[in-house]
Design a protein around this motif. Structure first.
Motif, short mmCIF file in Angstrom:
data_model
loop_
_atom_site.label_atom_id
_atom_site.label_comp_id
_atom_site.label_asym_id
_atom_site.label_seq_id
_atom_site.Cartn_x
_atom_site.Cartn_y
_atom_site.Cartn_z
N ALA A 174 0.83 -1.21 0.00
CA ALA A 174 0.00 0.00 0.00
C ALA A 174 0.86 1.26 0.00
N ALA A 175 1.91 1.27 0.83
CA ALA A 175 2.78 2.45 0.92
C ALA A 175 3.49 2.72 -0.40
N GLY A 180 3.96 5.53 -5.68
CA GLY A 180 4.50 5.31 -7.01
C GLY A 180 6.01 5.12 -7.03
N CYS A 181 6.56 4.44 -6.02
CA CYS A 181 8.01 4.20 -5.98
C CYS A 181 8.30 2.71 -6.11
N GLU A 182 9.57 2.37 -6.22
CA GLU A 182 9.98 0.98 -6.35
C GLU A 182 10.06 0.31 -4.98
N ALA A 341 -4.89 2.61 7.40
CA ALA A 341 -4.36 3.95 7.66
C ALA A 341 -3.50 4.43 6.51
N ILE A 342 -2.68 3.54 5.95
CA ILE A 342 -1.82 3.92 4.83
C ILE A 342 -2.64 4.18 3.58
N ALA A 364 6.89 6.92 1.41
CA ALA A 364 6.39 5.56 1.62
C ALA A 364 6.95 4.96 2.90
N SER A 365 8.23 5.20 3.15
CA SER A 365 8.87 4.69 4.36
C SER A 365 8.27 5.30 5.62
N ILE A 366 8.07 6.61 5.60
CA ILE A 366 7.48 7.29 6.77
C ILE A 366 6.06 6.79 7.03
N LEU A 367 5.28 6.64 5.97
CA LEU A 367 3.92 6.12 6.12
C LEU A 367 3.94 4.75 6.79
#
Length: 437
Positions: A174-175, A180-182, A341-342, A364-367
């Protein structure tokens, strides 16, 4: 688009329904999340009389049909298929027993944490990890002087480690897809943030148990071949192979291993695959419904309102990162589900990240990290409720031993505070203008 506070009403309806029923009944899972989201969607469809019902259907269809949403749902389903068949093939039992068989008795609590880390990365589910390891934690406690709350705390800590790192975790999927990242880029970003927290957690468990009596007579049987599908998926994803190809390879390999060792017939393997898929149907449908709600809120100006509110209270990338962290943490506390939540906070975080030029992998990492922080500590979350029920404790008995979620939050905060920050293009332009003057 004029920004209207009432555009956020669907989110408010969801939180009131879900959290309200939980508070009143004492059961935060008494109101199914899907039911609350559908009710929120209907509220959103009743708003904005300037649009016809058909026009609103067109808006939500575009949101549900977004390439990131569809890709996320497909990955959910394939990941569920892999989890189902590899578990049926004996992968979970062999992985757990392999780890336990090589551990000295004095390191059993430390080992429960380390094994939990590996299992959760491999399985992609904190719930599955807790379910697999909780009975073992109970047995370890009964045979040694290690307190049960400490043993099960180590299991939950390990489960939360992999929950936001695994390539097949629903939270990670989901993150990554909302930003839209790898997958591999997000993993590397995430790993170096949480690694210090994991190391310190390991040290704490070691220090706490070094003076305790530890004798265990259990013999743990395993077959390393049954662990190989997990390793193939993990290594393949880290190398950067297409996530669908990696998961399909894992599914095929698990089918071969399961049939070869008599765990199931070829026909029964398809049943295991179907059962695994079914386990992620709900979150797949929720993801689509949330995408519909977000589309309506965005069209009515609600997303712009949130972003502008955060912009007024933040300066630069660092402020944006803290805003995203607080946003997803609060949503998780309200929903008691880190994946939900994400999915809810992801589109908003994406726009904040774009506005302040925060790299998608970082967003994405922070999420993922802060959703896991909340989920690993709230006593009404599924993880703690399940762990407590399996060993006969209460969530409040376990929480004092949950060092990892707290240390993960501290590590992430320090990372955001002290990591060098590049100026946004707007800030650089202003600086260049001042130099020119």
């Amino acid at each position: 688009m004029k920004k209207r506070g009432w555009a956020l009403l669907p989110f408010i309806v969801f939180i009131v329904l879900f959290a309200g029923v939980g508070i009143i009944s004492g059961d935060f899972y008494g109101m199914p999340a899907l039911v609350a989201f559908v009710a929120a969607l209907f509220v959103g469809m009743l708003q904005n009389r300037d649009l016809t019902f058909d026009e609103k259907l067109h808006i939500i269809s575009k949101g549900a049909g977004d390439v990131n949403i569809i890709t996320m749902v497909l990955i959910f389903i394939v990941a569920g298929a892999f989890s189902g068949v590899v578990t049926a093939a004996g992968g979970v039992d062999s992985t757990v027993n392999f780890g336990l068989s090589i551990l000295p008795p004095g390191l059993m609590v430390v080992g429960l944490f380390v094994i939990g880390c590996f299992i959760s990365i491999s399985m992609g589910t904190s719930m599955g990890t807790i379910t697999a390891l909780a009975p073992i934690a109970l047995g370890v406690s009964q045979q040694t002087a290690f307190p049960l709350s400490l043993c099960i705390g180590a299991v939950v800590c390990g489960a939360m480690f992999g929950d936001n790192l695994s390539m097949i975790s629903d939270t990670t999927i989901a993150a990554v897809r909302t930003q839209g990242c790898e997958m591999k880029d997000k993993f590397k970003q995430n790993f170096f943030i949480v690694l210090p927290a994991a190391v310190v957690t390991l040290i704490i468990f070691y220090v706490r148990t070094m003076e305790m009596t530890s004798v265990t007579k259990d013999v743990y049987e395993y077959n390393f071949v049954q662990v190989i599908p997990y390793l193939v998926v993990l290594i393949g994803a880290l190398i950067g192979f297409n996530v669908f190809l990696v998961l399909i390879s894992g599914i095929v390999l698990s089918m071969i291993v399961g049939v070869a060792f008599g765990k199931f017939t070829l026909l029964e393997s398809f049943t295991a695959i179907g059962d695994g898929m079914a386990g992620l149907f709900e979150i797949s449908v929720i993801s689509i419904i949330v995408a519909c709600i977000v589309s309506l809120i965005k069209n009515n100006g609600g997303i712009d309102l949130i972003i502008d509110t955060i912009k007024k209270r933040t300066k630069g990338k660092r402020g944006a990162e803290f805003g995203i962290a607080i946003l997803v943490l609060l949503v998780d506390i309200c929903t008691a589900n880190n994946t939900v939540a994400i999915v809810m906070a992801g589109p908003i975080a994406k726009q904040i990240g774009d506005e302040f030029e925060v790299a998608p992998k970082r967003v994405a990492s922070i999420l993922d990290i802060f959703a896991s922080v909340g989920q690993g500590l709230i006593p009404y979350g599924a993880q703690l409720l399940t762990a407590a029920a399996l060993v006969g404790l209460t969530p409040l008995d376990i929480i004092p031993n949950l060092y990892y979620p707290i240390l993960m939050a501290i590590s992430a905060i320090l990372f955001m505070l002290f990591r060098p920050q590049k100026l946004t293009s707007k800030q650089q332009a202003e600086l260049d203008s001042q130099k020119t003057e």
